[in-house]
Design a protein around this motif. Structure first.
Motif, mmCIF file in Angstrom:
data_model
loop_
_atom_site.group_PDB
_atom_site.id
_atom_site.type_symbol
_atom_site.label_atom_id
_atom_site.label_comp_id
_atom_site.label_asym_id
_atom_site.label_seq_id
_atom_site.Cartn_x
_atom_site.Cartn_y
_atom_site.Cartn_z
ATOM 1 N N ILE A 1 67.107 29.891 64.675
ATOM 2 C CA ILE A 1 66.997 28.689 65.250
ATOM 3 C C ILE A 1 65.626 28.400 65.978
ATOM 4 O O ILE A 1 64.547 27.580 65.773
ATOM 5 N N ARG A 2 65.280 29.507 66.864
ATOM 6 C CA ARG A 2 64.044 29.666 67.540
ATOM 7 C C ARG A 2 62.843 29.540 66.427
ATOM 8 O O ARG A 2 61.774 28.659 66.493
ATOM 9 N N ARG A 3 62.980 30.343 65.174
ATOM 10 C CA ARG A 3 62.010 30.290 64.158
ATOM 11 C C ARG A 3 61.734 29.022 63.626
ATOM 12 O O ARG A 3 60.775 28.360 63.304
ATOM 13 N N ALA A 4 62.976 28.239 63.264
ATOM 14 C CA ALA A 4 62.800 26.881 62.592
ATOM 15 C C ALA A 4 62.065 26.159 63.469
ATOM 16 O O ALA A 4 61.602 25.105 63.109
ATOM 17 N N TYR A 5 62.408 26.087 65.007
ATOM 18 C CA TYR A 5 61.841 25.025 66.017
ATOM 19 C C TYR A 5 60.158 25.419 65.917
ATOM 20 O O TYR A 5 59.484 24.751 66.022
#
Ligand SMILES: [Zn+2]
Ligand SMILES: [Zn+2]
Length: 467
Positions: free
Chosen positions: A361-365
């Motif tokens: 999720i952090r990477r997607a953000y």
């Protein structure tokens, strides 16, 4: 065998209405939520029959249901009616469809016939909804019929389904009647769950609780997108729930909010019906809109679960209310737990630390050039430090307890702020007692709740509300 029904309805089960009100023009029973009937004995929603030409109306169990008792029609709101998918009878309802007119199917009786009035409201589980969307009559019939059904019953259901599909109104609404086991959402994926919820709110499925208006859903979706995220751990959730149950009557103050826009998920359901697992708040001037959410998806097989996540997500609205400054809130208010959560955070009973968010999720953000997703983990400040050492525990016979327990929180009207010039309701710090490495006993929580001190008299110490 044609569907079984009682040809002569008794006075109690067959309220008579004038014959002129029967037929496609008759809408009142079909559309309104209040006019739905359920069986007071088994909770099953009941189908409506109109006997022609007399116009006698009666209520019967659904055609697929084998029952050993006569239906006892009561307003569906009066019992915890167990709604099911109108197609396959699964209680995990997700959507409601509407037909342009009531679906009426004729049933022949010896020497006469009656008309079964199925109304205009059609609840669907996620799989039946997909078939409805595709106008797939054969697929629906396959789901609806069972091998033991008589030919007449299958023909009846087929006629019903054909009418449903040919008179369907465009669009669909989120159902509030689905039965879903609560499934609290984890802190690690909270940003994604919030994003999915914001997309649902911004989307085109009709929403319950007057959230469907574009003037409501657009700002709500925008607020969710920027909301500060909180995840409340087990112990803090129990504390909050207990304190909320004895919440004194207090006036809402915008100063209670820990952020103008927020989204909180609890580690356990917090409301009396044990359904609400999350809530959001959004500030619009002085007014604050609160929405409670419950989880959907628990118990589904992988394929329909994937469909549900794609079409709806993890959460659906469970209630929505608007608060204005000074508006009284009590323990029975739907948002009592949310308001208590704010107060506890403001009172610094909470220890908020950043929660770990899923790397994906952090990477997607990052890829979307959005700010790093942050989730504030809300725990009881120093809960472990305040746990009494095991040897200090007086457990009656002197034996060491193998659990921790709550000394119940209560509310006190006391001074606070600069120079202690202000007075307000605050939660008097509850204590967690017992060996710190032992689990918290749920039963002691219940027991403690049974011996709560009386709620403070609202009139005796009520905050000043102006002249
Ligand atoms: Zn019944
Ligand atoms: Zn279904």
């Amino acid at each position: 065998m044609p569907p079984h029904r009682h040809i002569t309805p008794s006075a109690s089960t067959a309220p008579r209405i004038p014959p002129g009100h029967i037929g496609p023009d008759h809408r009142f029973a079909a559309d309104g939520h209040a006019s739905r009937f359920a069986c007071g004995t088994c909770g099953s929603p009941l189908d409506r029959y109109a006997e022609l030409p007399s116009g006698t109306v009666s209520y019967e169990h659904p055609i697929w249901k084998n029952t050993d008792h006569r239906p006892v029609p009561v307003a569906a709101d009066a019992v915890e009616a167990t709604y099911v998918c109108d197609f396959c009878t699964d209680p995990k309802i997700l959507f409601v469809y509407a037909t342009a007119q009531p679906v009426l199917v004729q049933v022949d009786t010896p020497g006469s016939f009656v008309v079964r009035d199925y109304g205009t409201r059609w609840s669907a589980c996620v799989e039946c909804a997909a078939l409805v969307e595709a106008r797939n009559l054969a697929g629906l019939l396959k789901r609806v019929r069972s091998p033991v059904m008589a030919f007449e019953v299958v023909a009846h259901l087929s006629a019903m389904l054909r009418q449903v599909l040919s008179t369907l109104r465009p669009g669909r609404a989120l159902s509030v009647d689905g039965r879903w086991e609560p499934h609290p959402v984890p802190a690690t994926t909270l940003p994604r769950i919030r994003d999915r919820l914001a997309a649902l709110i911004a989307g085109d499925v009709a929403l319950p609780f007057a959230l469907g208006h574009q003037a409501v859903r657009t700002p709500l979706a925008a607020s969710l997108a920027i909301a500060r995220l909180y995840w409340v751990d087990d112990e803090f959730t129990i504390l909050t729930r207990n304190a909320a149950q004895v919440l004194p009557r207090l006036g809402f103050s915008p100063g209670d909010l820990p952020a103008a826009h927020g989204f909180v998920a609890w580690a356990q359901p917090v409301d009396a019906r044990r359904r609400c697992v999350a809530a959001s708040w959004s500030s619009h001037g002085d007014a604050v809109q609160l929405v409670g959410y419950r989880s959907v998806g628990d118990g589904l097989a992988p394929a329909p679960l994937q469909q549900l996540r794609a079409q709806v997500g993890w959460l659906i609205p469970a209630f929505a209310v608007t608060l204005r400054p000074g508006q009284p809130v009590t323990a029975t208010h739907p948002a009592a737990t949310l308001i208590t959560t704010w107060r506890l955070i403001r009172q610094r009973l909470a220890d908020t630390t950043p929660a770990k968010v899923d790397t994906s999720i952090r990477r997607a953000y990052q890829r979307a050039r959005r700010p790093e997703p942050e989730v504030a983990l809300v725990r009881i400040r120093g809960a472990r430090a305040t746990s009494a050492p095991a040897q200090h525990i007086n457990a009656g016979a002197g034996s060491e307890r193998d659990y921790r327990w709550w000394v119940t929180p209560h509310w006190r009207h006391q001074p606070y702020g600069p120079g202690r010039s202000l007075r307000d309701w605050i939660v008097v710090r509850p204590h967690l007692r017992g060996p710190h490495d032992k689990p918290i006993s749920a039963t002691t929580t219940v027991r403690v709740l049974g011996t709560l001190p009386p709620r403070p008299e609202p009139t005796a110490q009520a905050p000043t509300e102006g002249p």
